[in-house]
Design an enzyme around this catalytic site. Structure first.
Site, PDB file in Angstrom:
ATOM      1  N   ASP A  23       3.088  29.252  55.251  1.00 52.07           N
ATOM      2  CA  ASP A  23       3.923  28.058  55.300  1.00 52.07           C
ATOM      3  C   ASP A  23       4.288  27.877  56.770  1.00 52.07           C
ATOM      4  O   ASP A  23       5.131  28.596  57.299  1.00 52.07           O
ATOM      5  CB  ASP A  23       5.169  28.277  54.429  1.00 52.07           C
ATOM      6  CG  ASP A  23       6.194  27.147  54.584  1.00 52.07           C
ATOM      7  OD1 ASP A  23       5.896  26.143  55.266  1.00 52.07           O
ATOM      8  OD2 ASP A  23       7.289  27.277  54.007  1.00 52.07           O
ATOM      9  N   ASP A 211      11.498  18.640  48.039  1.00 50.84           N
ATOM     10  CA  ASP A 211      11.449  19.581  49.165  1.00 50.84           C
ATOM     11  C   ASP A 211      12.180  19.013  50.368  1.00 50.84           C
ATOM     12  O   ASP A 211      11.694  18.109  51.050  1.00 50.84           O
ATOM     13  CB  ASP A 211       9.974  19.870  49.516  1.00 50.84           C
ATOM     14  CG  ASP A 211       9.835  20.836  50.701  1.00 50.84           C
ATOM     15  OD1 ASP A 211      10.845  21.162  51.350  1.00 50.84           O
ATOM     16  OD2 ASP A 211       8.693  21.261  50.970  1.00 50.84           O
TER      17      ASP A 211
END
Ligand code: ADP
Ligand code: MG
Length: 621
Positions: A23, A211
């Site tokens: 990520d 998110d």
């Protein structure tokens, strides 16, 4: 289960390669892997158990470059040489970010000759790709240290709104860090993958992934279908969001609030003071996630803020995210009630007001069982594991509609990449020759679900030639099927002992209509029973033939060590087995194989023991 293959040339055991999930965040980055022992993804932690690596790079005057937590400290002490939020600059031109220049403590250069932005540190220029690669290198090294092996392959996540240039820039950064980026995955998709592993939302159909990170906001509406026997199917129905909305905005709002409260102007503050306020504002925000009031006394002033004032400050941002959610639902042609599960991702969803607002909007409790900081990296690790071919029961959007395989003895279809495998993918298997001194091997590639290749569709055929003369069964021929993201199938055949190699490319779907594909599937279902019976017979025949060949060779080679009765008896059994080779009754064939086995076992074992004791004496037989 990871496979272990033996490298014949070097005689070493080659462990299946580790593919990591990364990520690469605006604010924080993480690296994760699939833990083979537990079957769950896990974030890789440093010696102090921190998984999060702040996406911050510091360049010291002496040339030392640090990345992560130690670099963050320099945001205050050395803002000019401390680079953060570089992800915001990925694939951007100066024009794109001109309005935001003042948010960065470092110099962004408007380079006329270069389309993309550059960052000036001392007298050197760095592209966002260079800088991101430094973060990726740090993550790579961290994983290599912990796992004690080289890491060369990765899956990297990006916000759903990244355009092609930004995705390409991310790939390039990976390459620069020495990583082969197998796939760029949308962060919300990764998050849903992380949840897809747990059983908590197994029967859910429609999922909203919300998110809110430091710099970006994404809302994705996904549909997960649990297909009986073929795993979960993930589909992205719609996405929406804002690449300039996140927790950083909350921090800036607090800074602005304090500036106004103390009657200051931004230009009055030095870069260091601005950074210090920024860091303090973030501290306040995090504090307010668990407390109702924040106060900090500095040498000049007192900075304080209540949760109510904070909520008032961030309300417009949260409303903006909800507007995006509405649009995403509209695009997916869904009502808010249709969403069965809401998944929260990103550090900013730890703010209770955000969590509560989202729960209220969707009218249901939100899912936050997986750590919102780690969930994206964990999902990337799941994706990596799928690419490594370790998860057969999880399928995603790009899948092979029909099984791909090769023809093996008896005209059987040996499936190498099963239907519904996510692509890109690669799979391989080892074969050997059936005739002594065989120098060629025909490799015929088929597509379809039937057990006999004659009922499937032939895609290609080629020959592996120049196999050095070896007894049957000795060559190790590895056949690898590799399908890239465009659906191109590459078939490679390698004789591992000699390194002889041959490959071809095919486009599996070429010329096949949806109806034809459906027809092939229906056929396989219709004929499933007879196919299975046929396969069983063919397999029995192939096994019998192998057995006959092996026994013949065995007797020939070891005639000196065998007595008359043993040789004659074996011959009798071989003849009996030969006589039933054409039988349509697999049990009959198996019975004869078994009795041949029974008869030869005692002396086969005797010879084996001799061979072993000879070998232990160091003699060659
Ligand atoms: P990104 O995906 O942009 O890298 P993250 O998901 O790591 O970002 O989230 C980082 C953001 O989360 C930052 O703005 C950070 O301040 C915020 N954050 C982290 N912890 C908390 C918390 N406890 N309360 C509120 N915000 C938090
Ligand atoms: Mg993120």
């Amino acid at each position: 289960m990871a496979q272990i293959s033996i490298n014949i040339k070097e005689g070493s055991l080659k462990k299946e390669e580790v593919i990591v999930g990364i990520d690469l965040g605006t604010t924080n980055s993480l690296i994760a892997i699939m833990d083979a022992a537990t079957g769950n993804p896990k974030a890789i932690r440093d010696a102090e158990a921190y998984a999060i690596v702040p996406s911050i790079i510091h360049f010291a005057a002496d040339g030392t470059v640090t990345v992560g937590r130690s670099a963050r400290e320099h945001l205050i002490t050395d803002p000019e040489h401390t680079i953060f939020s570089v992800k915001r600059l990925m694939g951007k031109s100066y024009k794109d970010i001109a309005a935001y220049q003042h948010h960065f403590g470092y110099k962004i250069i408007d380079d006329d000759t270069e389309r993309l932005v550059k960052i000036k540190v001392y007298d050197k220029f760095y592209s966002p790709i260079d800088l991101s690669s430094l973060i990726l290198k740090e993550l790579k090294q961290r994983a290599e240290k912990v796992l004690n092996c080289k890491i060369n392959k990765a899956v990297i996540t990006v916000p759903a709104y990244f355009n092609d240039a930004q995705r390409q820039a991310t790939r390039d950064a990976g390459k620069l860090a020495g990583l082969d980026v197998l796939r760029i995955v949308n962060e919300p998709t990764a998050a849903s993958l992380a949840y897809g592993l747990g059983n908590t939302i197994q029967d859910s159909k429609t999922i909203a992934v919300y998110d809110l990170g430091g710099g970006t906001f994404d809302i994705s509406i996904l549909r997960i279908t649990s297909a009986e026997g073929s795993g979960d199917f993930f589909e992205v129905l719609s996405t929406n969001g804002d690449t300039f909305l996140g927790g950083d905005d909350f921090d800036r709002a607090i800074v602005q609030h304090w500036i106004e409260e103390h009657g200051l102007t931004e230009s009055q503050l030095s870069a260091t003071e601005r950074q210090h306020l920024r860091v303090l504002a973030e501290q306040a925000k995090k504090h307010l996630s668990t407390h109702t009031h924040f106060t900090e006394q500095t040498d000049k002033r007192t900075y304080s803020i209540s949760r109510e004032s904070f909520i008032a400050l961030i309300q417009p941002f949260v409303e903006k995210t909800i507007a995006c959610c509405k649009q995403a639902l509209k695009d997916a042609q869904l009502q808010v009630e249709d969403v069965e599960t809401v998944v929260l991702v990103g550090g900013s969803t730890r703010t209770p007001f955000v969590r509560d607002s989202i729960a209220a909007f969707f009218g249901r409790p939100v899912h936050d069982t997986v750590d919102p900081d780690e969930v994206v990296a964990l999902g990337a690790a799941v994706q990596a594991d799928i690419l490594a071919g370790n998860q057969k029961d999880m399928l995603l959007l790009d899948i092979t509609p029909l099984s791909l395989g090769i023809e093996t003895m008896g005209g059987l279809m040996d499936v190498i990449i099963p239907r519904n495998t996510k692509i890109p993918t690669a799979a391989g298997r080892q074969y050997t020759t059936s005739i002594d001194g065989q120098s060629k091997l025909k490799i015929a590639v088929y597509q379809g679900e039937r057990d006999l290749v004659r009922d499937n569709r032939k895609l290609a055929e080629f020959e592996l030639t120049n196999i050095p003369g070896m007894p049957a069964g000795l060559p190790k021929i590895e056949i690898v099927f590799q399908i890239d993201a465009d659906g191109i199938l590459k078939v490679r055949a390698t004789e591992l002992r000699s390194g002889v190699e041959q490959h071809i490319e095919v486009k599996p779907q070429y010329g096949l209509t949806e109806e034809e594909m459906a027809g092939m599937l229906l056929d396989s279902i219709k004929h499933a029973k007879e196919d299975m019976a046929m396969r069983a017979i063919v397999e029995a025949r192939v096994e019998a033939q192998n057995m006959i060949d092996t026994c013949e060779r065995f007797i020939e080679k070891n005639s000196r060590m065998l007595n008359e009765t043993e040789i004659a008896g074996t011959r009798n059994h071989l003849d009996a087995l030969r006589s039933v080779l054409a039988s349509e009754n697999k049990d009959e064939i198996h019975q004869h194989i078994e009795s041949l086995n029974e008869f030869t076992r005692p002396f086969a074992e005797r010879l084996m023991d001799m061979a072993i004791s000879q070998a232990m004496k160091g003699k060659k037989l």
